[in-house]
Enzyme design. Structure first.
Site, PDB file in Angstrom:
ATOM      1  N   ILE A 352       0.856  -1.183   0.000  1.00 28.39           N
ATOM      2  CA  ILE A 352       0.000   0.000   0.000  1.00 28.39           C
ATOM      3  C   ILE A 352       0.892   1.232   0.000  1.00 28.39           C
ATOM      4  O   ILE A 352       1.719   1.402   0.899  1.00 28.39           O
ATOM      5  CB  ILE A 352      -0.949   0.022   1.208  1.00 28.39           C
ATOM      6  CG1 ILE A 352      -1.916  -1.174   1.150  1.00 28.39           C
ATOM      7  CG2 ILE A 352      -1.734   1.334   1.243  1.00 28.39           C
ATOM      8  CD1 ILE A 352      -2.945  -1.205   2.265  1.00 28.39           C
ATOM      9  N   GLU A 353       0.748   2.036  -1.048  1.00 28.33           N
ATOM     10  CA  GLU A 353       1.491   3.303  -1.170  1.00 28.33           C
ATOM     11  C   GLU A 353       0.594   4.405  -0.598  1.00 28.33           C
ATOM     12  O   GLU A 353      -0.372   4.825  -1.248  1.00 28.33           O
ATOM     13  CB  GLU A 353       1.816   3.588  -2.633  1.00 28.33           C
ATOM     14  CG  GLU A 353       2.742   2.572  -3.287  1.00 28.33           C
ATOM     15  CD  GLU A 353       4.201   2.990  -3.232  1.00 28.33           C
ATOM     16  OE1 GLU A 353       4.487   4.037  -2.616  1.00 28.33           O
ATOM     17  OE2 GLU A 353       5.037   2.264  -3.809  1.00 28.33           O
TER      18      GLU A 353
END
Length: 465
Positions: A352-353
């Site tokens: 997850i960015e």
């Protein structure tokens, strides 16, 4: 965009020439001084062009077809001459210093030790390795019988800060720990998470690189090994250096290291995964507001893509992030932790960015820290919820010696092989599935030992062989 293929070849030649005489005083990572934003007419092709140039891509805004890059003066001039559409640029001198409210390695260590001291009934701190500079890499285990390995409880893993400058990512994993330990006695849902699972959290993998960030190199990405550093998240063994998804140039921001799995940080995480055999993993990075699932090389998919991609998209929907593979959302990546986890130990893993392009790596702490961690709670809670949802779980009984020599062949109702699941060394298995009817065949080598037909429903079902 680039005018034509000749221009692209000229810039590639320029980069290769710079590499050929790059030493300690030329074209180094530390000499990058311009932060530029490039607008593409064709996003996929534009990102592919940028990757071929081995530039430091810091983040993207896929919706608006924009990529940010951190480049040297020479690289910036070449991009302009070759008609990339640069819509914004600023000197690294104009970048603000890292907000001091973010956490250094020493501060994270102190916080973890204090939390363990105050919550020793459910929280236990482990040293999983040491960096090349001798710093400890910590993992926090959270569970009801935290000092025991309970075969009846499956593991889940959360980790952050593979990349040193991404100072928001440990805030998310620290929030996971804090949410679990502070709400354990008052929130029934949190209590169930902790009582039913073994939850592992590694807040800071790249301790040396982050220490370098705090010493003044605010845009440092890699670890500090060998002086030039290695991108830890290109160093994992699976398909290491195979699909142009990393660099063999030591001063590249995506330098993959001298050999696969060479770095102490990647070894620490690999040993942890080998030991705990998590069902799920989230690796937190920044920035771009996307959810990435394996596989990283262009055109590749996981064998169990119906499950992996469905859950990935559900995670994305829960936090309003776009979900996809790295090659769909960004560019090809090889040697990543999530590809390695999936293929080595059948973990279902995600990246997850966090944070948008407008917020960047190091947004104002007071303005964005709480908003970011609160928004991302829905994602990690979704995976903890998913631990008890559709799938099968069980353990081989004592009549089966050497459980790791067995596997479970999973076939759909249509007779198609969905997965060949390898039994864990302690005899346990936890297979995540969509709802439906499946045939589970226990095998040792090519020999069939036992077989069951099971209807998988919304709740996790226990089966035993």
């Amino acid at each position: 965009m680039i005018k034509n293929i000749v221009a692209l070849l000229l810039l590639v030649a320029f980069v290769q020439s710079a590499r050929s005489h790059s030493g300690a005083n030329h074209f180094q990572e530390t000499q990058r001084s311009i932060y530029a934003s490039i607008k593409f007419e064709d996003y996929p092709k534009g990102m592919q062009a940028i990757q071929k140039l081995d530039l430091d891509v810091t983040g993207v805004d896929k919706k608006n077809k924009i990529a940010d890059v951190f480049v040297t003066t020479e690289q910036y001039k070449a991009l302009k001459e070759l008609n990339f559409r640069i819509i914004e640029n600023k000197s690294s001198k104009a970048l603000k210093a890292v907000d001091e409210k973010y956490k250094s390695p020493d501060e994270i260590e102190a916080i973890l030790k204090e939390w363990e001291k105050e919550n020793s009934d459910i929280a236990k701190l482990h040293i999983i390795g040491q960096s090349s500079e001798g710093r400890n890499i910590y993992a926090m285990k959270i569970s009801d019988n935290v000092s025991l390995k309970e075969d009846g409880e499956s593991a889940i893993l959360f980790n952050s800060m593979h990349h040193a400058r991404e100072v928001m990512s440990p805030e998310v994993t620290l929030d996971i720990i804090e949410s679990l330990i502070t709400n354990y006695k008052t929130d029934a849902k949190i209590k169930n998470y902790v009582d039913s699972n073994e939850i592992w959290v590694v807040p800071m993998i790249n301790v040396d690189g982050n220490a370098k960030v705090w010493s003044g190199s605010s845009m440092w990405r890699k670890n500090t090994n060998y002086g030039h550093g290695v991108d830890i998240n290109r160093n994992y063994p699976y398909l290491w250096g195979t699909c142009n998804g990393s660099s063999g140039w030591t001063w590249s921001s995506t330098y993959r290291g001298p050999t696969a799995g060479s770095e102490p940080e990647s070894k620490a995480l690999m040993n942890l995964v080998k030991t705990i055999r998590p069902v799920f993993n989230i690796s937190y990075h920044s920035y771009s507001e996307i959810v990435i699932y394996p596989m990283g090389c262009s055109g590749s998919r996981t064998q169990t893509k119906e499950v992996v991609e469905k859950i990935g998209k559900e995670i994305g929907e829960s936090i309003q992030y776009e979900a996809g593979t790295a090659w769909e959302l960004l560019y090809s990546v090889d040697g990543s932790d999530i590809d390695w986890m999936y293929n080595a130990y059948q973990v279902i893993p995600y990246v997850i960015e966090v944070n948008s392009r407008s917020q960047g790596f190091q947004p104002n702490y007071d303005k964005w820290r709480d908003k970011t961690v609160q928004r991302n709670r829905a994602a990690w809670m979704k995976l903890l919820d998913r631990m008890s949802q559709s799938g099968v779980k069980g353990q081989l009984d004592a009549t089966y010696p050497s459980p790791e020599s067995y596997q479970i062949e999973v076939r759909t109702e249509a007779g198609e092989i969905f997965q060949n699941y390898r039994i864990n060394p302690n005899g346990t298995f936890h297979i995540v599935l969509n709802e439906g009817k499946y045939t589970f065949t226990l095998k040792k080598g090519r020999s069939t030992v036992d077989s069951k037909v099971v209807s998988v429903e919304s709740s996790l079902k226990n089966i035993n062989f």
